[in-house]
Design an enzyme around this catalytic site. Structure first.
Site, PDB file in Angstrom:
ATOM      1  N   ILE A 105      33.554 -20.626  49.761  1.00 24.63           N
ATOM      2  CA  ILE A 105      32.143 -20.980  49.934  1.00 24.63           C
ATOM      3  C   ILE A 105      31.353 -20.434  48.759  1.00 24.63           C
ATOM      4  CG2 ILE A 105      30.100 -20.573  51.386  1.00 24.63           C
ATOM      5  CD1 ILE A 105      32.295 -20.222  53.710  1.00 24.63           C
ATOM      6  N   LYS A 106      30.519 -21.302  48.161  1.00 22.84           N
ATOM      7  CA  LYS A 106      29.676 -20.872  47.048  1.00 22.84           C
ATOM      8  C   LYS A 106      28.215 -20.972  47.453  1.00 22.84           C
ATOM      9  CE  LYS A 106      28.057 -22.006  42.412  1.00 22.84           C
ATOM     10  NZ  LYS A 106      27.912 -23.080  41.405  1.00 22.84           N
ATOM     11  N   VAL A 107      27.488 -19.864  47.312  1.00 22.01           N
ATOM     12  CA  VAL A 107      26.050 -19.841  47.575  1.00 22.01           C
ATOM     13  C   VAL A 107      25.359 -19.027  46.479  1.00 22.01           C
ATOM     14  CG1 VAL A 107      26.166 -20.149  50.089  1.00 22.01           C
ATOM     15  CG2 VAL A 107      26.337 -17.847  49.119  1.00 22.01           C
TER      16      VAL A 107
END
Length: 310
Positions: free
Chosen positions: A206-208
C-alpha cells in the site's frame, strides 16, 4: 535465493496467495541494499504522465531517457522500479532480470479538468506485465472522488487477474476529489482511512502520502480523541497508518512527494517514518530530479535509515 526469517514472516501474512505471487513478493524483498530486512525503497517514475516532461526531467536532463531510471534503481540498490508501459518497454531487454519491475497500470495528467471526479485511465494490461517480466502491477485509486467506486471495481478486476497469474499488487491510495479539502488530502484520519481501504481491496503493498496532524472528518476526530490515539508527531501518525493496514500485516510505503532541497529535513522525515514502523519509501522526484551521484547518495542514506529501524 534463500529468504530470511523476516521475509518468511511477511510472506506468511498473505495467506491466500499462490506460490507465484509470494515468489514475486520475495523477489522484491530480497533485492538490493535492503534485501532480507523486510524493508523497501522503490523508485517510481510516472511523473511524466502526471506533470509533463519539462516539469519532471528538465532539472536533470539525463532523466528524459528511461534507461537512466532503470540504471539508477539498480545502482542505488532499490528493491524495485515502477513505471508506466512505455518506459518499461524502452528498457525491458537491456535490463531484463536486473531489478524487479512494477507496471503502473493507470495514469492521469495535469491537462485533465477532472476535479471532484478525479480519475485515471487504464493504460496497460496484465498481459503487458507478464510480457515485460514484471513482478507486480501498480494502480492508483482516489478515495473521496465522485468516481471512486468505479475505480475500486476496476482495481478488483485487475487485481484478481494479476494474482491469478502470480503477480503482486501495489495500490497507490490517494484521497482526492469529491468534497475533500486540499488540507484533507493528507489529514491523518483520511490517510489512515485511505490505507485501510487499500488493505480491504486486497493490495499486497500500500502506498500513501505521509499524514499531517490535521483532521478532515469531525466524526473521525471524535473517534481519535475517544480512543486516545496519539497524532502529535509524524512517527505517531505513521504508527496509526500502519495499524490501519491490518495492524501491520500489510506492507505500507510512503511517498516522497515534491523535490525537497533540504536533504537533512527530508532524511529527518524518513527517520520519523521508519520509527513509525513503515515498510519503506517510494521515492521518485526527490531522487531522479537530483544529479545521479546525489540521487544515489540520498537513496543510500534512506536505505541506511530503514536498515537501522527495528
Amino acid at each position: 535465493m534463500q529468504i530470511t526469517p523476516r521475509v518468511r514472516e511477511i510472506l506468511s501474512w498473505y495467506e491466500s496467495d499462490n506460490p507465484g505471487t509470494k515468489g514475486n513478493l520475495a523477489r522484491m524483498l530480497m533485492t538490493g541494499k535492503l534485501a532480507g530486512t523486510g524493508k523497501m525503497v522503490i523508485l517510481p517514475v510516472d511523473q511524466g504522465f502526471e506533470h509533463g516532461p519539462a516539469r519532471s526531467f528538465s532539472v536533470n536532463p539525463a532523466a528524459y531517457d528511461p534507461h537512466y531510471h532503470y540504471q539508477l534503481a539498480i545502482d542505488a540498490g532499490c528493491n524495485a522500479y515502477a513505471a508506466p508501459l512505455g518506459p518499461l518497454e524502452a528498457g525491458a531487454s537491456t535490463f531484463a532480470g536486473q531489478i524487479p519491475t512494477i507496471l503502473k497500470m493507470n495514469s492521469s495528467n495535469s491537462l485533465s479538468r477532472l476535479k471532484e471526479d478525479a480519475d485515471q485511465a487504464v493504460t496497460a494490461s496484465i498481459g503487458d506485465a507478464l510480457r515485460l517480466g514484471c513482478t507486480a502491477i501498480g494502480f492508483t485509486i482516489y478515495p473521496g472522488s465522485d468516481t471512486a467506486f468505479a475505480q475500486f471495481e476496476e482495481f478488483r478486476e485487475l487485481s484478481e487477474e494479476a494474482k491469478s497469474v502470480g503477480l503482486a499488487v501495489v495500490l497507490w491510495s490517494y484521497a482526492r476529489g469529491g468534497t475533500l479539502s486540499k488540507q484533507g488530502e493528507t489529514a491523518v484520519d483520511v490517510i489512515s482511512y485511505a490505507a485501510h481501504m487499500a488493505a480491504l481491496l486486497g493490495a499486497h503493498i500500500i502506498k500513501v502520502k505521509p499524514p499531517t496532524g490535521a483532521f478532515e472528518l469531525d466524526a473521525a476526530k471524535k473517534a481519535y480523541e475517544a480512543g486516545k490515539i496519539a497524532t502529535g508527531s509524524l512517527t505517531e501518525r505513521i504508527q496509526d497508518v500502519v495499524r490501519s493496514c491490518f495492524n501491520g500485516r500489510r506492507m505500507v510505503v510512503f511517498s516522497g512527494g515534491e523535490t525537497k532541497g533540504d536533504t537533512a529535513a527530508l532524511l529527518g522525515e524518513i527517520k520519523e517514518i521508519a520509527a513509525g514502523g513503515a515498510t519503506g519509501s517510494i521515492m521518485g522526484r526527490n531522487a531522479f530530479q537530483r544529479p545521479r551521484d546525489e540521487a544515489i547518495k540520498l537513496l543510500s542514506d534512506i536505505m541506511d535509515i530503514y536498515k537501522a529501524a527495528k
